[in-house]
Structures are given as C-alpha cells and as structure tokens.
Write an enzyme that holds these catalytic residues in place. Structure first.
Site, PDB file in Angstrom:
ATOM      1  N   GLN A 202     -20.515  17.839   4.277  1.00 31.70           N
ATOM      2  CA  GLN A 202     -20.501  16.685   3.316  1.00 31.70           C
ATOM      3  C   GLN A 202     -21.729  15.706   3.707  1.00 31.70           C
ATOM      4  O   GLN A 202     -21.904  14.811   3.071  1.00 31.70           O
ATOM      5  CB  GLN A 202     -19.293  16.171   3.012  1.00 31.70           C
ATOM      6  CG  GLN A 202     -18.394  16.887   2.446  1.00 31.70           C
ATOM      7  CD  GLN A 202     -16.858  16.275   2.350  1.00 31.70           C
ATOM      8  OE1 GLN A 202     -16.035  16.841   3.014  1.00 31.70           O
ATOM      9  NE2 GLN A 202     -16.803  15.103   1.771  1.00 31.70           N
ATOM     10  N   PHE A 233     -13.530  18.774   0.329  1.00 26.99           N
ATOM     11  CA  PHE A 233     -12.329  17.817   0.156  1.00 26.99           C
ATOM     12  C   PHE A 233     -11.926  16.974   1.396  1.00 26.99           C
ATOM     13  O   PHE A 233     -11.090  16.454   1.736  1.00 26.99           O
ATOM     14  CB  PHE A 233     -10.894  18.754   0.118  1.00 26.99           C
ATOM     15  CG  PHE A 233     -11.032  19.931  -0.912  1.00 26.99           C
ATOM     16  CD1 PHE A 233     -11.148  19.522  -2.280  1.00 26.99           C
ATOM     17  CD2 PHE A 233     -10.981  21.250  -0.631  1.00 26.99           C
ATOM     18  CE1 PHE A 233     -11.205  20.326  -3.351  1.00 26.99           C
ATOM     19  CE2 PHE A 233     -11.163  22.135  -1.604  1.00 26.99           C
ATOM     20  CZ  PHE A 233     -11.173  21.780  -3.009  1.00 26.99           C
ATOM     21  N   GLU A 237     -16.420  16.365   6.081  1.00 27.54           N
ATOM     22  CA  GLU A 237     -17.022  15.049   6.235  1.00 27.54           C
ATOM     23  C   GLU A 237     -17.572  14.797   7.886  1.00 27.54           C
ATOM     24  O   GLU A 237     -18.801  14.391   7.944  1.00 27.54           O
ATOM     25  CB  GLU A 237     -16.354  13.707   5.690  1.00 27.54           C
ATOM     26  CG  GLU A 237     -16.952  12.438   5.689  1.00 27.54           C
ATOM     27  CD  GLU A 237     -16.413  11.209   5.083  1.00 27.54           C
ATOM     28  OE1 GLU A 237     -15.374  11.582   4.352  1.00 27.54           O
ATOM     29  OE2 GLU A 237     -16.804   9.955   5.430  1.00 27.54           O
ATOM     30  N   ARG A 315      -7.785   2.478   4.546  1.00 22.84           N
ATOM     31  CA  ARG A 315      -7.683   2.514   3.265  1.00 22.84           C
ATOM     32  C   ARG A 315      -6.161   2.806   2.742  1.00 22.84           C
ATOM     33  O   ARG A 315      -5.948   2.490   1.512  1.00 22.84           O
ATOM     34  CB  ARG A 315      -8.653   3.817   2.672  1.00 22.84           C
ATOM     35  CG  ARG A 315      -8.598   4.012   1.155  1.00 22.84           C
ATOM     36  CD  ARG A 315      -9.547   5.300   0.848  1.00 22.84           C
ATOM     37  NE  ARG A 315     -11.096   4.826   0.742  1.00 22.84           N
ATOM     38  CZ  ARG A 315     -11.500   4.165  -0.446  1.00 22.84           C
ATOM     39  NH1 ARG A 315     -10.734   3.973  -1.538  1.00 22.84           N
ATOM     40  NH2 ARG A 315     -12.818   3.807  -0.379  1.00 22.84           N
ATOM     41  N   ARG A 347      -9.319  14.142   0.509  1.00 25.79           N
ATOM     42  CA  ARG A 347      -9.257  13.522  -0.601  1.00 25.79           C
ATOM     43  C   ARG A 347      -8.363  12.545  -0.712  1.00 25.79           C
ATOM     44  O   ARG A 347      -7.270  12.570  -0.945  1.00 25.79           O
ATOM     45  CB  ARG A 347      -8.992  14.539  -1.531  1.00 25.79           C
ATOM     46  CG  ARG A 347      -9.338  14.320  -2.941  1.00 25.79           C
ATOM     47  CD  ARG A 347      -9.138  15.813  -3.820  1.00 25.79           C
ATOM     48  NE  ARG A 347      -9.960  15.609  -5.117  1.00 25.79           N
ATOM     49  CZ  ARG A 347     -10.173  16.841  -5.702  1.00 25.79           C
ATOM     50  NH1 ARG A 347      -9.600  17.987  -5.397  1.00 25.79           N
ATOM     51  NH2 ARG A 347     -10.479  16.780  -7.018  1.00 25.79           N
ATOM     52  N   PHE A 349      -8.285   9.704   1.224  1.00 26.28           N
ATOM     53  CA  PHE A 349      -9.025   8.999   2.382  1.00 26.28           C
ATOM     54  C   PHE A 349      -7.828   7.950   2.978  1.00 26.28           C
ATOM     55  O   PHE A 349      -8.081   6.773   3.046  1.00 26.28           O
ATOM     56  CB  PHE A 349     -10.123   8.569   2.101  1.00 26.28           C
ATOM     57  CG  PHE A 349     -10.774   8.194   3.308  1.00 26.28           C
ATOM     58  CD1 PHE A 349     -11.493   9.299   4.100  1.00 26.28           C
ATOM     59  CD2 PHE A 349     -11.250   6.981   3.906  1.00 26.28           C
ATOM     60  CE1 PHE A 349     -12.691   9.091   5.118  1.00 26.28           C
ATOM     61  CE2 PHE A 349     -11.873   6.671   4.898  1.00 26.28           C
ATOM     62  CZ  PHE A 349     -12.564   7.825   5.604  1.00 26.28           C
ATOM     63  N   THR A 447     -15.246   1.625   2.252  1.00 26.76           N
ATOM     64  CA  THR A 447     -14.916   0.378   2.922  1.00 26.76           C
ATOM     65  C   THR A 447     -15.852  -0.128   3.928  1.00 26.76           C
ATOM     66  O   THR A 447     -15.685  -1.198   4.328  1.00 26.76           O
ATOM     67  CB  THR A 447     -13.584   0.324   3.205  1.00 26.76           C
ATOM     68  OG1 THR A 447     -13.469   1.337   4.296  1.00 26.76           O
ATOM     69  CG2 THR A 447     -12.547   0.646   1.947  1.00 26.76           C
ATOM     70  N   ALA A 516     -15.948   9.205  -0.613  1.00 33.68           N
ATOM     71  CA  ALA A 516     -15.295   8.008  -1.112  1.00 33.68           C
ATOM     72  C   ALA A 516     -15.549   7.904  -2.819  1.00 33.68           C
ATOM     73  O   ALA A 516     -15.640   7.201  -3.323  1.00 33.68           O
ATOM     74  CB  ALA A 516     -16.074   6.904  -0.735  1.00 33.68           C
ATOM     75  N   GLU A 718     -11.384  11.533  -6.391  1.00 30.15           N
ATOM     76  CA  GLU A 718     -10.074  11.599  -5.458  1.00 30.15           C
ATOM     77  C   GLU A 718      -9.009  11.020  -6.280  1.00 30.15           C
ATOM     78  O   GLU A 718      -7.923  11.720  -6.162  1.00 30.15           O
ATOM     79  CB  GLU A 718     -10.405  10.595  -4.179  1.00 30.15           C
ATOM     80  CG  GLU A 718     -11.389  11.180  -3.418  1.00 30.15           C
ATOM     81  CD  GLU A 718     -11.940  10.152  -2.228  1.00 30.15           C
ATOM     82  OE1 GLU A 718     -12.692   9.181  -2.489  1.00 30.15           O
ATOM     83  OE2 GLU A 718     -11.293  10.327  -1.029  1.00 30.15           O
TER      84      GLU A 718
HETATM   85  N1  MTE Z   1     -13.804  18.795  -5.735  1.00 27.78           N
HETATM   86  C1  MTE Z   1     -13.937  20.194  -5.370  1.00 27.78           C
HETATM   87  N2  MTE Z   1     -14.062  21.237  -6.529  1.00 27.78           N
HETATM   88  N3  MTE Z   1     -14.251  20.684  -4.224  1.00 27.78           N
HETATM   89  C2  MTE Z   1     -14.126  19.523  -3.352  1.00 27.78           C
HETATM   90  O1  MTE Z   1     -14.363  19.614  -2.185  1.00 27.78           O
HETATM   91  N4  MTE Z   1     -13.960  16.974  -2.801  1.00 27.78           N
HETATM   92  C3  MTE Z   1     -13.401  16.070  -3.280  1.00 27.78           C
HETATM   93  C4  MTE Z   1     -13.663  15.534  -4.724  1.00 27.78           C
HETATM   94  N5  MTE Z   1     -13.635  16.593  -5.664  1.00 27.78           N
HETATM   95  C5  MTE Z   1     -13.815  18.147  -3.726  1.00 27.78           C
HETATM   96  C6  MTE Z   1     -13.747  17.868  -4.929  1.00 27.78           C
HETATM   97  C7  MTE Z   1     -13.575  14.589  -2.290  1.00 27.78           C
HETATM   98  S1  MTE Z   1     -12.477  14.368  -1.111  1.00 27.78           S
HETATM   99  C8  MTE Z   1     -14.400  13.690  -2.598  1.00 27.78           C
HETATM  100  S2  MTE Z   1     -14.608  12.342  -1.759  1.00 27.78           S
HETATM  101  C9  MTE Z   1     -15.268  13.747  -4.033  1.00 27.78           C
HETATM  102  O2  MTE Z   1     -15.010  15.004  -4.738  1.00 27.78           O
HETATM  103  C10 MTE Z   1     -16.770  13.702  -3.782  1.00 27.78           C
HETATM  104  O3  MTE Z   1     -17.646  14.315  -4.711  1.00 27.78           O
HETATM  105  P1  MTE Z   1     -18.094  12.760  -5.545  1.00 27.78           P
HETATM  106  O4  MTE Z   1     -18.235  11.696  -5.058  1.00 27.78           O
HETATM  107  O5  MTE Z   1     -19.416  13.504  -6.237  1.00 27.78           O
HETATM  108  O6  MTE Z   1     -17.079  12.916  -6.597  1.00 27.78           O
HETATM  109  N1  HPA Z   2     -13.893   7.099   1.986  1.00 30.55           N
HETATM  110  C1  HPA Z   2     -14.512   8.211   2.390  1.00 30.55           C
HETATM  111  N2  HPA Z   2     -15.240   8.263   3.606  1.00 30.55           N
HETATM  112  C2  HPA Z   2     -15.726   7.134   4.473  1.00 30.55           C
HETATM  113  C3  HPA Z   2     -14.996   5.907   3.898  1.00 30.55           C
HETATM  114  C4  HPA Z   2     -14.203   5.937   2.784  1.00 30.55           C
HETATM  115  O1  HPA Z   2     -13.660   4.699   2.269  1.00 30.55           O
HETATM  116  N3  HPA Z   2     -15.448   5.128   4.971  1.00 30.55           N
HETATM  117  C5  HPA Z   2     -16.112   5.803   5.855  1.00 30.55           C
HETATM  118  N4  HPA Z   2     -16.039   7.101   5.612  1.00 30.55           N
HETATM  119 MO1  MOS Z   3     -13.600  12.610   0.244  1.00 24.14          MO
HETATM  120  S1  MOS Z   3     -11.846  12.223   1.581  1.00 24.14           S
HETATM  121  O1  MOS Z   3     -14.097  10.941   0.499  1.00 24.14           O
HETATM  122  O2  MOS Z   3     -14.654  13.435   1.340  1.00 24.14           O
END
Ligand code: MTE
Ligand code: HPA
Ligand code: MOS
Length: 764
Positions: A202, A233, A237, A315, A347, A349, A447, A516, A718
């Site tokens: 990620q 998920f 990261e 968070r 997901r 966080f 954050t 996030a 999330e």
């Molecule tokens: N959806 C799918 N299919 N696969 C993933 O790994 N990760 C989740 C969410 N949805 C995830 C998912 C998490 S932890 C986050 S932070 C967001 O997707 C990140 O993507 P976005 O910021 O584009 O929503």
């Molecule tokens: N969300 C997800 N990832 C992050 C954050 C947060 O708020 N801060 C630092 N890494």
């Molecule tokens: Mo999602 S836990 O912020 O990668």
C-alpha cells in the site's frame, strides 16, 4: 450531445473480469526472468532470547543454495520501522523478540530448495523471560511508546457527582488480515546498481525509501512498482518492506533478479495484525441514560516495536466517543510492548477498538436502566448546535446521524422486530435471538497531518487517449476505476479512453500510503487538478485556433465545441501536439483545514466524518454456542458517491470483515508465545455462508459532503467495518434472553461459540 457522466454511476471494477478469469497480474503471476533466483527466510522459534550462535554451514552446502544472508550482510541500514523509531530490524542480530522473527535468509535456484535449506540452520539461544499478554506488560510497565492522555473537563468530579455509576471492561481480540495474495516481492537489478522492485504494498514510496536505505544508496537508485494487491486491509501499509529488502539485498549482491513469496503460515506468524485491546471504563450517567462523565483506559498490544502503533492507539482514543457527546472525559492509552509480532494497521486503524468500548458502555447503561439501547444511543448522540464538541475539542458540524438513524429505524422496522424477538425468546429456550442498532462516526484524514497529500501524473497522447497515474494503490477497493471516472468526465471522453496504470515511484514521488480511506478523496483531487491543467492549455490553444473566446469553449462527449466549431477531442489533441503544446501535467492536493496539536490533544484532525448505521438480528444456539446473522440493514452516508456499485461492495465487504473480527476470528498464542492460529484450519474467516441471510445495504440518498471533496463524495473504505459492532451487541441480547436483562453479559470479542457458551453458563 449528451454529457458523459461516469461519476455517480454504477460502474464495474476495471479488473473484475480479470480477477475472475485469472488475467489480472499479481507479482507472482508475472513472467519470470530466466535467471531468476528465489529466496526464503528462517525465523526464531523462541519468543525472547539472546542468540548465542547461528551456524548456517549446512544451509549453505545444501544443493542448489546460492548464498545466505544475515543482518551483517546488509550493506546499509538493517531497519524497517516506519516512523523512524529505529526499533525493528529486517533480520534480528543478537536478540530475538518474538517467535517467528526473521533471523536469516537463503537464496537458491528454486523456492522449494530455499525452503528446505532454511530448516538446516543450527541456532543456539539463551532464553529470556517473555511478556506474552497485555496484563503482564501493563504490570511491568513494558511500553513501546509513552502513555498518552486525552481529556476534556473534569471526569473525576463528574463521576463522583453522577446519580448512577458503572465500571467494567472488555477485551477486543486481534485480527489477521488474511489478504488472498500473501506478501510477495521481486527485485530486478538494473544498470549502475539500480534496483526495480515489484511488490504488493500500500506504500510504494516507503518500500522505496527503506530498500534504498538497506542498500546504502540514495532513493533515486530504487524504483518501486505496484500494479495491484490481492487484498491488503492495512496489512501492507508497512509490512511489505521487510520482504522487498531481502530480495533487493540478494539481487544487489548477485546481480540477478530475486523473488520471495511468503507461505501462508509464515505470513501469519511473521507479519503484524490488528491490535488486541483491554478496555476499562468508569461511567457516570443520569436516570435517562445520559452520560455525565467517563474515563477509559486502553491497554494496547503493540508487539515488539512501535510500527504504526502510535497513530493506531491515537485513532482508538479519537473514536472512544464514536457518535456520542462525552462532556467530562479522560482517555488514557498504554502502548504495551509484548514478545509477539509487531501489530500494524488493520481496516479502521484502532477506530473499531475505541468504538467497541463506548458501544459496550451504552449497552451497559441501557441494561442497567432497563431501556432500549437505541434510546440510550439517541439520547447521547452529538447535538447539531450544542453538545457537539469532541474530547479533542473539534466542533462537529456535519452530524447527519439524527436523520440517518430515523430513516434506518423506519426502513428496518426495528421497534416492532425487537418486540417480536422478545416474544420469540419466551417460547424458544435453545435458539435465542437478539437485535441491535449501532451507529458509526469515523474521522476522515490521516491524523498525522503531513501525510494528507497526494499527486498525479496525466498524459494525453496525440490520438486523444489518456495515460492516468497517481500515488494511490489498488488493493481491490476500486480506487483506480474511481479516479479514471473522474478524469474521463473532466475531459468528457469515454471511460475506455483512460488507461489505468501501475503505481510507480518514478512517476509520482514521495507519496503517502493508500490508507485512512482517503485514496479517492486525495488522489481524485490530484488527478483532476492535472487534467484541468491540460484542459486549460487545450482551451488556450483552441481559442487561438478558432478565434473564439475561452469562455465559449466546452468539452462534451468526446468533442470540444468552440463557438460554432466542433472538433473531436482526439483531433484537438493531435493539433495541439503539432502546435507544440505540452499535453502532460502533474496535479497536487493537500487536504485543507486540518491541524492537530498532540501536546494539548486538540485541533481538527479530520476534514469531515463519514457516518452510517446498522441493525443486525442474530440467532444463537444455547447448546452449541454457535451464532448466525439472520438479517442486517445498513444505511451508509457516502456523500454523493463517485461509484455506488463499488461503494456498496465496500460496505458489504467491510461489514462482513468486521463481523469476522467480532465473532469467529481468534488470534491465539500459547504460553511459549507460539501463534497457534496460523492457518485457515485454526483461524476462521467468514465465508459466503456467514453473510447475513438478509442483507439490505443502502447508500443514504440524502448524503452530500458539506466539505468540497471530490464531487462531494465521502470515504467508504474503513467505516462500514465498524457497523458490525451491531452483531456483537445483538449476540449480547440473545445471551441475556430478555429485553430487561439488567446486567449485560460479559462477552468479550471475538464472540466465538466457546465464548458464548462460557457466557451463558456464567450469566444464567
Ligand atoms: N477493500 C478491498 N477489497 N481490499 C482491501 O485491501 N482495504 C481497506 C479498504 N477497503 C481494502 C479494501 C482499507 S484498510 C483502506 S484504508 C481502504 O480500503 C484504502 O483504500 P481507499 O482509501 O481507496 O478507500
Ligand atoms: N490511518 C491509516 N494509516 C495511517 C494513519 C491513519 O490515520 N496515520 C498514519 N498512518
Ligand atoms: Mo487502512 S487500515 O488505513 O490501510
């Protein structure tokens, strides 16, 4: 000519067909270079020990082995900590801190040889006492970071003067990400010792920086590319860097490409998970259930190092209010150091854990007063004009929950069903039902304020086709299609004219993780800014060419209309190129209005909040402890959704993943610190059979972001996970068996059959 409108339309994920037909490339599917080598790693099998000796001679002599790698052989820094804490090595040196910690690696002609050779290592340890649970860490004051306190008003005074007071605790379990594609990296050496790393991350920029540091080279010597991940998920990261570094160091040493793909069991043992929490509360409230004062203590299992535990535990504190006004409040957070794998983003966080705490408190108050928990929830909701300041002193201006809850209460027929359930339970001693209504409010923005930046790179070629690139990564969440929709609409061209391309640190530098839930918010804005720059140049060009005023030029339906003239977008692009106009641009975005001071724990850490609510009805079997979800109704505020098809998928997936966390997924270490739940045989994720039998998911039609986000949409990745707290609350009601149960069953998470049975026998 009709306007092209991809944004706000139901559009299929760009890779959906490729996913199901196997044509989507993941790192391990890429054609392999003929001189590719494979590596694997050996780990500590004790939880805490000094390494007295490590004899790898048998490993090195195993046929097909090329060489081994220990910490000493890393030319640059032996370090993977993301927040510059310098507390986690790529390969352990003289101290191992958890069972499963990588100690050395082996390079071989095949993956099978590397994995076999690993087993021949002879390692002598001098074992040290290990801290394996949160309680011991707390007692020993074993912390990875200093404790933090967030407070508003005087909770002590409020508690001591409240007419009613309750104390209690809840444990929330960990969670394994169980992405379908495990951790994987392939490093390809280039000219002058440069390195190309293909990985599943990620955060390509962080992998790039850490690989460069491990090689002792400047960042520009390393390029990282990510086309897509097979799920992340949060588990990718920070967790991808270690494996990328091992391949890059080997590739650097041998001049040959090197690949590493983790076996599922090792992926589960050696990479971080969701933090488990021990949450204690002390709450004071009036006779109607209104909270007057509250204290929370969060004890957080961080594992051996800080990783992202600081912002995650923060968070959790930021969400210890969920949707409710807490007038006098103190939240204390202990970031516990244990001899278990370093926990990481997952997901939500930390948000989900914080919210389980307050939802538990509300249930406890409702049971104590003999009220419908929904009534107590509503009475405690943040107000619209008053009672609207959070414990971190941010005034909430976008609260839609009063209206959204009323809509869901009606569409789900909550009140009548609650009465029906009471009647059902009276005549059904073995199978019992429960229902619960849970709102969620989730803060959108990193954050860590500086992370809220994104950039994009857009090219228009001379045939009018578009190359789209930005810093966000695709993990299945549909980011790429959403950004393509935004760019296609901006140019008014068909969606298939926009090429989605792999995230690459050479195209867009210094990016933040896609995390996030802010991927679309930030990269969508950056990509639109890039497209607008090109459009502006095209307008200037067309205005001169057709001698019409700039204000008379419109982009519409694959065409550009300039006064009376009309030209296809493709033709105009070609003519602009011949007219020596640049058709390439970058775009940049920084989230406005946000700021936060950790010293005083106050500010505006979030640009806005995403809201939703769920009603879940469950059934438990009092003889076996099994539970199932009969029906769930969800209403989610996605603002004006960029792509409702994608967003509904995110809501469904997030909810089911949350239900798995709270009911069936149990992370369990034995008393030697060995993870015993390291395969699907012992770790139960939800399957399609665990979905709610009736699943009514709706995007709230009244939704619109009051902040100027991309097309007034709201984040969705999330927050839906937290709506699954309704399942846990409903199981509590089923265990209690009657509506006025007085004491809330002491059910921790996950509510496995075992936990439910224990609760039934303890409480009846
Ligand atoms: N959806 C799918 N299919 N696969 C993933 O790994 N990760 C989740 C969410 N949805 C995830 C998912 C998490 S932890 C986050 S932070 C967001 O997707 C990140 O993507 P976005 O910021 O584009 O929503
Ligand atoms: N969300 C997800 N990832 C992050 C954050 C947060 O708020 N801060 C630092 N890494
Ligand atoms: Mo999602 S836990 O912020 O990668």
């Amino acid at each position: 000519m009709p306007e092209i409108r991809n944004v706000h339309s139901f559009i299929t994920h760009d890779s959906a067909r490729k996913h199901v037909s196997g044509k989507a490339y993941y790192v391990d599917d890429l054609p392999e270079p003929s001189n590719l080598l494979h590596c694997y790693f050996g780990t500590s099998d004790v939880a805490h020990a000094r390494v007295l000796s490590m004899d790898l001679s048998a490993v090195e002599h195993y046929p097909g082995v090329v060489r081994t790698l220990t910490a000493r052989d890393i030319p640059g820094d032996n370090e993977i900590s993301p927040m510059h804490n310098f507390d986690e090595p790529v390969l352990a040196t003289d101290l191992v801190q958890f069972a499963g910690q990588p100690l050395f690696a082996v390079l071989a002609e095949s993956r099978a040889i590397a994995r076999q050779a690993v087993k021949l290592a002879k390692i002598e340890y001098e074992e040290l006492p290990a801290i394996l649970d949160i309680e011991t860490a707390l007692k020993d004051q074993s912390f990875v970071l200093d404790p933090q306190v967030m407070k508003q008003g005087d909770s002590q005074v409020a508690l001591s003067t409240s007419p009613n007071r309750l104390q209690g605790k809840i444990f929330t379990g960990g969670q394994e990400h169980f992405y379908l594609e495990g951790q994987v990296s392939m490093s390809l050496p280039k000219e002058d010792g440069d390195m190309l790393v293909l990985t599943s991350s990620q955060h390509p920029s962080e992998v790039q920086h850490l690989v460069a540091r491990s090689l002792g080279k400047p960042i520009n010597a390393v390029t990282v590319e990510v086309r897509r991940m097979g799920g992340a998920f949060g588990g990718k990261e920070t967790q991808a860097a270690q494996w990328a570094i091992i391949t890059a160091v080997f590739a650097n040493a041998t001049g040959r490409p090197v690949k590493l793909r983790l076996d599922r069991d090792d992926d589960m043992r050696s990479t971080g998970k969701r933090h488990d929490f021990l949450i204690q509360y002390d709450v004071g409230f009036d006779d109607e259930g209104r909270i007057l004062g509250i204290e929370f203590e969060h004890a957080v299992r961080c594992g051996i190092s800080a990783d992202l535990s600081g912002p995650i535990a923060d968070r959790a504190m930021f969400h210890s209010d969920n949707a409710y006004y807490l007038p006098d409040v103190t939240v204390t957070s202990y970031r516990c150091k244990t001899n278990t794998v370093s926990n990481t983003a997952f997901r939500g966080f930390g948000g989900p854990q914080g919210m389980v705490g307050i939802e538990r408190v509300i249930d406890a108050i409702a049971y104590q007063l003999g009220k419908d928990p929904l009534e107590v929830r509503v009475i405690n909701l943040y107000g619209l004009k008053e009672r609207n300041v959070t414990p971190y002193k941010m005034t909430i201006k976008d609260n839609v929950l009063h209206s959204l809850i009323a809509d869901l209460k009606e569409s789900s027929n909550y009140t009548a069903r609650r009465q029906q359930i009471a009647a059902f339970n009276q005549n059904s001693p073995v199978i019992r039902r429960g229902i619960a209504f849970t709102p969620a409010k989730f803060g959108i923005s990193f954050t860590t304020t500086f992370l809220n930046q994104a950039a994009a790179l857009v090219h228009v070629y001379k045939d009018g086709s578009v190359h789209l690139n930005h810093g966000g990564t695709e993990m299945g969440q549909g980011l790429m299609i959403k950004i393509a929709q935004i760019v296609a609409d901006e140019f008014q061209i068909d969606l298939d004219r926009v090429k989605i391309t792999a995230t690459n640190t050479g195209k867009v530098p210094n990016t933040s993780a896609t995390a996030a839930s802010s991927g679309t918010d930030m990269n969508g804005m950056a990509a639109r800014a890039a497209a607008r720059k090109i459009k502006k140049r095209l307008i200037m060009f067309a205005s001169k060419k057709f001698r019409v005023d700039k204000s008379d030029i419109r982009f519409i339906n694959n065409h550009v209309v300039a006064g009376e003239f009309e030209i296809s977008f493709a033709k105009l692009a070609e003519q602009a190129w011949m007219g020596r106009i640049s058709l390439s641009a970058t775009g940049f975005y920084r989230t406005p209005k946000i700021h936060y001071d950790p010293e005083t724990s106050s500010g505006r850490p979030f640009l806005y909040f995403a809201y939703g609510a769920a009603v879940s009805e469950v059934e438990i079997d009092c003889l076996t402890g099994e539970s199932r979800i009969i029906r769930t109704d969800i209403l989610y505020d996605a603002g004006k959704s960029v792509n409702p098809a994608i967003d509904i998928g995110q809501i469904e997936g997030g909810f089911v993943q949350g239900a798995g966390w709270l009911t069936s997924e149990e992370v369990w270490w034995d008393n030697q610190g060995h993870l015993r739940t390291h395969a699907p045989s012992t770790y139960k994720i939800p399957t399609c059979g665990d979905m709610p039998e009736i699943f009514n998911v709706q995007i709230w039609q009244k939704g619109r972001n009051r902040e100027k986000t991309i097309h007034r949409s709201k984040a969705v990745g999330e927050p839906p996970l937290m709506l699954a707290i309704s399942v846990h609350s409903a199981i509590n009601l089923a265990i209690a068996g009657k509506l006025n149960g007085e004491t809330l069953p002491s059910l921790d998470t996950p509510a496995t059959p075992e936990a439910i049975l224990n609760c039934l026998s303890a409480d009846t």
